[in-house]
Design an enzyme around this catalytic site. Sequence first.
Site, PDB file in Angstrom:
ATOM      1  N   ARG A 177     -24.758 -86.303  35.504  1.00 26.04           N
ATOM      2  CA  ARG A 177     -24.552 -86.940  36.566  1.00 26.04           C
ATOM      3  C   ARG A 177     -25.940 -87.136  37.146  1.00 26.04           C
ATOM      4  NH1 ARG A 177     -22.141 -81.510  38.370  1.00 26.04           N
ATOM      5  NH2 ARG A 177     -19.932 -81.800  37.962  1.00 26.04           N
ATOM      6  N   ARG A 250     -14.606 -71.061  14.334  1.00 26.42           N
ATOM      7  CA  ARG A 250     -15.794 -70.534  14.379  1.00 26.42           C
ATOM      8  C   ARG A 250     -15.551 -69.134  15.275  1.00 26.42           C
ATOM      9  NH1 ARG A 250     -20.405 -70.528  12.168  1.00 26.42           N
ATOM     10  NH2 ARG A 250     -22.358 -70.479  13.671  1.00 26.42           N
ATOM     11  N   GLU A 301     -23.804 -63.363  23.518  1.00 25.51           N
ATOM     12  CA  GLU A 301     -22.694 -64.207  22.561  1.00 25.51           C
ATOM     13  C   GLU A 301     -23.547 -64.664  21.410  1.00 25.51           C
ATOM     14  OE1 GLU A 301     -20.255 -66.243  25.068  1.00 25.51           O
ATOM     15  OE2 GLU A 301     -19.919 -67.718  23.516  1.00 25.51           O
ATOM     16  N   TYR A 349      -8.626 -77.087  21.044  1.00 29.70           N
ATOM     17  CA  TYR A 349      -9.691 -76.312  22.009  1.00 29.70           C
ATOM     18  C   TYR A 349      -9.396 -76.182  23.423  1.00 29.70           C
ATOM     19  CZ  TYR A 349     -14.733 -76.140  23.195  1.00 29.70           C
ATOM     20  OH  TYR A 349     -16.090 -75.631  23.534  1.00 29.70           O
ATOM     21  N   ASP A 351      -8.601 -74.877  26.935  1.00 29.97           N
ATOM     22  CA  ASP A 351      -9.016 -73.968  28.149  1.00 29.97           C
ATOM     23  C   ASP A 351      -7.883 -73.493  29.015  1.00 29.97           C
ATOM     24  OD1 ASP A 351     -11.759 -74.074  28.097  1.00 29.97           O
ATOM     25  OD2 ASP A 351     -11.849 -76.029  28.869  1.00 29.97           O
TER      26      ASP A 351
HETATM   27  P1  FAD Z   1      -5.645 -66.166  22.778  1.00 33.74           P
HETATM   28  O1  FAD Z   1      -6.468 -65.674  24.111  1.00 33.74           O
HETATM   29  O2  FAD Z   1      -6.599 -66.232  21.792  1.00 33.74           O
HETATM   30  O3  FAD Z   1      -4.565 -64.937  22.694  1.00 33.74           O
HETATM   31  C1  FAD Z   1      -3.805 -65.012  21.225  1.00 33.74           C
HETATM   32  C2  FAD Z   1      -3.471 -63.367  21.474  1.00 33.74           C
HETATM   33  O4  FAD Z   1      -2.553 -63.317  20.109  1.00 33.74           O
HETATM   34  C3  FAD Z   1      -4.767 -62.738  21.106  1.00 33.74           C
HETATM   35  O5  FAD Z   1      -4.583 -61.484  22.028  1.00 33.74           O
HETATM   36  C4  FAD Z   1      -4.442 -62.142  19.607  1.00 33.74           C
HETATM   37  O6  FAD Z   1      -4.815 -60.528  19.470  1.00 33.74           O
HETATM   38  C5  FAD Z   1      -3.058 -62.132  19.474  1.00 33.74           C
HETATM   39  N1  FAD Z   1      -2.849 -62.223  18.101  1.00 33.74           N
HETATM   40  C6  FAD Z   1      -3.140 -63.337  17.010  1.00 33.74           C
HETATM   41  N2  FAD Z   1      -2.474 -62.957  15.861  1.00 33.74           N
HETATM   42  C7  FAD Z   1      -1.601 -62.025  16.191  1.00 33.74           C
HETATM   43  C8  FAD Z   1      -0.534 -61.330  15.397  1.00 33.74           C
HETATM   44  N3  FAD Z   1      -0.418 -61.752  14.003  1.00 33.74           N
HETATM   45  N4  FAD Z   1       0.009 -60.341  15.784  1.00 33.74           N
HETATM   46  C9  FAD Z   1      -0.069 -60.009  17.160  1.00 33.74           C
HETATM   47  N5  FAD Z   1      -0.946 -60.544  17.924  1.00 33.74           N
HETATM   48  C10 FAD Z   1      -1.640 -61.553  17.427  1.00 33.74           C
HETATM   49  N6  FAD Z   1     -11.173 -71.179  29.206  1.00 33.74           N
HETATM   50  C11 FAD Z   1     -11.410 -71.617  30.246  1.00 33.74           C
HETATM   51  O7  FAD Z   1     -10.499 -72.150  31.076  1.00 33.74           O
HETATM   52  N7  FAD Z   1     -12.611 -71.273  30.952  1.00 33.74           N
HETATM   53  C12 FAD Z   1     -13.435 -70.709  30.464  1.00 33.74           C
HETATM   54  O8  FAD Z   1     -14.629 -70.414  30.999  1.00 33.74           O
HETATM   55  C13 FAD Z   1     -13.261 -70.090  29.021  1.00 33.74           C
HETATM   56  N8  FAD Z   1     -14.287 -69.556  28.280  1.00 33.74           N
HETATM   57  C14 FAD Z   1     -14.236 -69.250  27.023  1.00 33.74           C
HETATM   58  C15 FAD Z   1     -14.975 -68.682  26.553  1.00 33.74           C
HETATM   59  C16 FAD Z   1     -14.804 -68.220  25.138  1.00 33.74           C
HETATM   60  C17 FAD Z   1     -16.132 -67.415  24.312  1.00 33.74           C
HETATM   61  C18 FAD Z   1     -13.716 -68.514  24.595  1.00 33.74           C
HETATM   62  C19 FAD Z   1     -13.356 -68.003  22.852  1.00 33.74           C
HETATM   63  C20 FAD Z   1     -12.747 -69.130  25.093  1.00 33.74           C
HETATM   64  C21 FAD Z   1     -12.903 -69.350  26.296  1.00 33.74           C
HETATM   65  N9  FAD Z   1     -11.688 -70.296  27.061  1.00 33.74           N
HETATM   66  C22 FAD Z   1     -12.041 -70.479  28.494  1.00 33.74           C
HETATM   67  C23 FAD Z   1     -10.498 -70.467  26.488  1.00 33.74           C
HETATM   68  C24 FAD Z   1      -9.526 -69.363  26.675  1.00 33.74           C
HETATM   69  O9  FAD Z   1      -9.907 -67.879  26.206  1.00 33.74           O
HETATM   70  C25 FAD Z   1      -8.276 -70.052  26.040  1.00 33.74           C
HETATM   71  O10 FAD Z   1      -7.687 -71.147  26.654  1.00 33.74           O
HETATM   72  C26 FAD Z   1      -6.970 -69.004  26.401  1.00 33.74           C
HETATM   73  O11 FAD Z   1      -7.472 -67.651  26.388  1.00 33.74           O
HETATM   74  C27 FAD Z   1      -6.327 -69.119  25.257  1.00 33.74           C
HETATM   75  O12 FAD Z   1      -5.030 -68.350  25.444  1.00 33.74           O
HETATM   76  P2  FAD Z   1      -4.032 -68.153  24.366  1.00 33.74           P
HETATM   77  O13 FAD Z   1      -3.045 -67.363  24.605  1.00 33.74           O
HETATM   78  O14 FAD Z   1      -3.712 -69.482  23.569  1.00 33.74           O
HETATM   79  O15 FAD Z   1      -4.873 -67.356  22.885  1.00 33.74           O
HETATM   80  N1  UDP Z   2     -23.579 -77.364  24.653  1.00 33.11           N
HETATM   81  C1  UDP Z   2     -24.795 -77.727  24.315  1.00 33.11           C
HETATM   82  N2  UDP Z   2     -25.708 -76.978  25.338  1.00 33.11           N
HETATM   83  C2  UDP Z   2     -25.350 -76.359  26.333  1.00 33.11           C
HETATM   84  C3  UDP Z   2     -23.952 -76.365  26.693  1.00 33.11           C
HETATM   85  C4  UDP Z   2     -23.155 -76.992  25.673  1.00 33.11           C
HETATM   86  O1  UDP Z   2     -25.226 -78.457  23.710  1.00 33.11           O
HETATM   87  O2  UDP Z   2     -26.375 -75.873  26.991  1.00 33.11           O
HETATM   88  C5  UDP Z   2     -22.534 -78.263  23.700  1.00 33.11           C
HETATM   89  C6  UDP Z   2     -22.056 -77.272  22.575  1.00 33.11           C
HETATM   90  O3  UDP Z   2     -21.700 -78.173  21.527  1.00 33.11           O
HETATM   91  C7  UDP Z   2     -20.868 -76.770  23.175  1.00 33.11           C
HETATM   92  C8  UDP Z   2     -20.230 -78.039  23.842  1.00 33.11           C
HETATM   93  O4  UDP Z   2     -21.429 -78.648  24.483  1.00 33.11           O
HETATM   94  O5  UDP Z   2     -20.037 -76.387  22.203  1.00 33.11           O
HETATM   95  C9  UDP Z   2     -19.405 -77.342  24.894  1.00 33.11           C
HETATM   96  O6  UDP Z   2     -19.868 -76.643  25.850  1.00 33.11           O
HETATM   97  P1  UDP Z   2     -19.141 -75.539  26.693  1.00 33.11           P
HETATM   98  O7  UDP Z   2     -19.999 -75.138  27.676  1.00 33.11           O
HETATM   99  O8  UDP Z   2     -17.777 -76.602  27.271  1.00 33.11           O
HETATM  100  O9  UDP Z   2     -18.655 -74.531  25.651  1.00 33.11           O
HETATM  101  P2  UDP Z   2     -17.753 -73.369  25.635  1.00 33.11           P
HETATM  102  O10 UDP Z   2     -17.555 -72.706  26.973  1.00 33.11           O
HETATM  103  O11 UDP Z   2     -16.082 -74.001  25.479  1.00 33.11           O
HETATM  104  O12 UDP Z   2     -18.082 -72.474  24.645  1.00 33.11           O
END
Ligand code: FAD
Ligand code: UDP
Length: 369
Positions: A177, A250, A301, A349, A351
């Site tokens: 922005r 990852r 993390e 990927y 959210d």
């Molecule tokens: P998951 O939350 O992965 O749930 C899948 C479940 O299935 C897990 O509990 C797992 O243990 C279970 N499972 C898998 N295999 C089996 C099996 N064989 N038997 C029984 N259980 C099983 N989204 C946002 O909107 N905002 C954010 O700020 C944000 N931050 C994130 C930060 C990180 C580090 C990560 C990794 C993700 C983030 N997300 C965020 C994304 C968000 O976590 C996902 O969109 C959401 O949790 C996905 O829900 P899900 O049910 O698809 O998967």
């Molecule tokens: N990213 C970066 N620098 C930052 C934040 C994000 O290069 O300070 C890049 C990185 O490749 C990351 C992507 O932008 O995987 C998406 O960032 P986001 O914060 O949306 O990642 P998430 O919360 O999904 O891990």
Amino acid sequence: MFDYCIAGSGLFGSIFAYEASKRGKKCLIVEKRDSIGGNCYTKTQENINVHLYGAHIFRTSSKAIWDYVRQFADFNHFINSPLANYKGEIYNLPFNMNTFCKLWNISTPKQARDIIESQRKSALKNLKGEPKNLEEQALSLVGSDVYEKFIKGYTQKQWGRECKDLPASIIRRIPVRLTYDNNYFNDPYQGIPKGGYTPIFQKLLSQCEVRLNTDFLAHQEELKSQAKKVLFTGAIDSYFGYKLGALEYRSLHFTHETLEIPNYQGVAVVNFTDEQTPYTRIIEHKHFEFGTQERTIISKEYPQDWDKSKEPYYPINDDKNQALFAKYQELAKSEANVLFGGRLGEYKYYDMQDVIYAALELVKREFAQ
Ligand code: FAD
Ligand code: UDP
């Protein structure tokens, strides 16, 4: 006998379970972890709701999704405004006039635009057409200074690959922005559920039988015989025993520390954007809910390579993996009475707002008159 056996108590499985129960269906949830909520799970410690699997900030552009999710919780007015720490220097994110002002000692949008434009031209002299990878995309959006300080090191740590070997789509999530606006997201609706995410899942699953510490795949014959249909929200390649090869993910490793001070970093999220610091982010959980507790809890993390013994947190949506996923999708079509969904089941990927949307779409298809 259950109508549905749902593998995974994350957002996808739980929304589906809630909607199916509402329609009188009997649901069994099997979850391999010892908690519900998948990666959204929050645990209350020191009176702080700790996001054990990484910072989860809810946001959406859809009024319908915002109204839907607020059936289950009140949301606060948290706006994600993370900081970048580059070798001890602090900058605002996402890339906006506050960042450019500190980086280049300028003050107007025109100055920023001119610098970005000239850096873009010299870095991408030979680029023809659309950016083909993350490096080209980043250089084209913000020029070389921002790329070198805030993107290159962070991204290589996060994904374990060079930026030129990653899809451009990953970086398009982040706004750029020319205004003084530190809101990391563009969506009009944003917040953190007061009391954390776990109470949402308790409500979503209140009408279902939930079995924790149960891997669906280890008991699938028995579970399939107890339900008319299965919804699998784990990794699609794991369901098929990786028989076409493993998709790439990852993984992450989190460390959590309780500190005897009230305020460690003054903000919920700090990104460490240099290559050397081994972690990508430090989360200070109390700031998600404006906490004033005496102590604080922080989480670091650390990105790590995935193998079958680790949690698959992020799908790697490059061409090679997309092609393999398409083959698993074909297999999935011939799997009678099994549905796949969620970040791992659909290898996307996603959210939280995307997951809610996708789960409600499945509900529409499944329960169409
Ligand atoms: P998951 O939350 O992965 O749930 C899948 C479940 O299935 C897990 O509990 C797992 O243990 C279970 N499972 C898998 N295999 C089996 C099996 N064989 N038997 C029984 N259980 C099983 N989204 C946002 O909107 N905002 C954010 O700020 C944000 N931050 C994130 C930060 C990180 C580090 C990560 C990794 C993700 C983030 N997300 C965020 C994304 C968000 O976590 C996902 O969109 C959401 O949790 C996905 O829900 P899900 O049910 O698809 O998967
Ligand atoms: N990213 C970066 N620098 C930052 C934040 C994000 O290069 O300070 C890049 C990185 O490749 C990351 C992507 O932008 O995987 C998406 O960032 P986001 O914060 O949306 O990642 P998430 O919360 O999904 O891990």
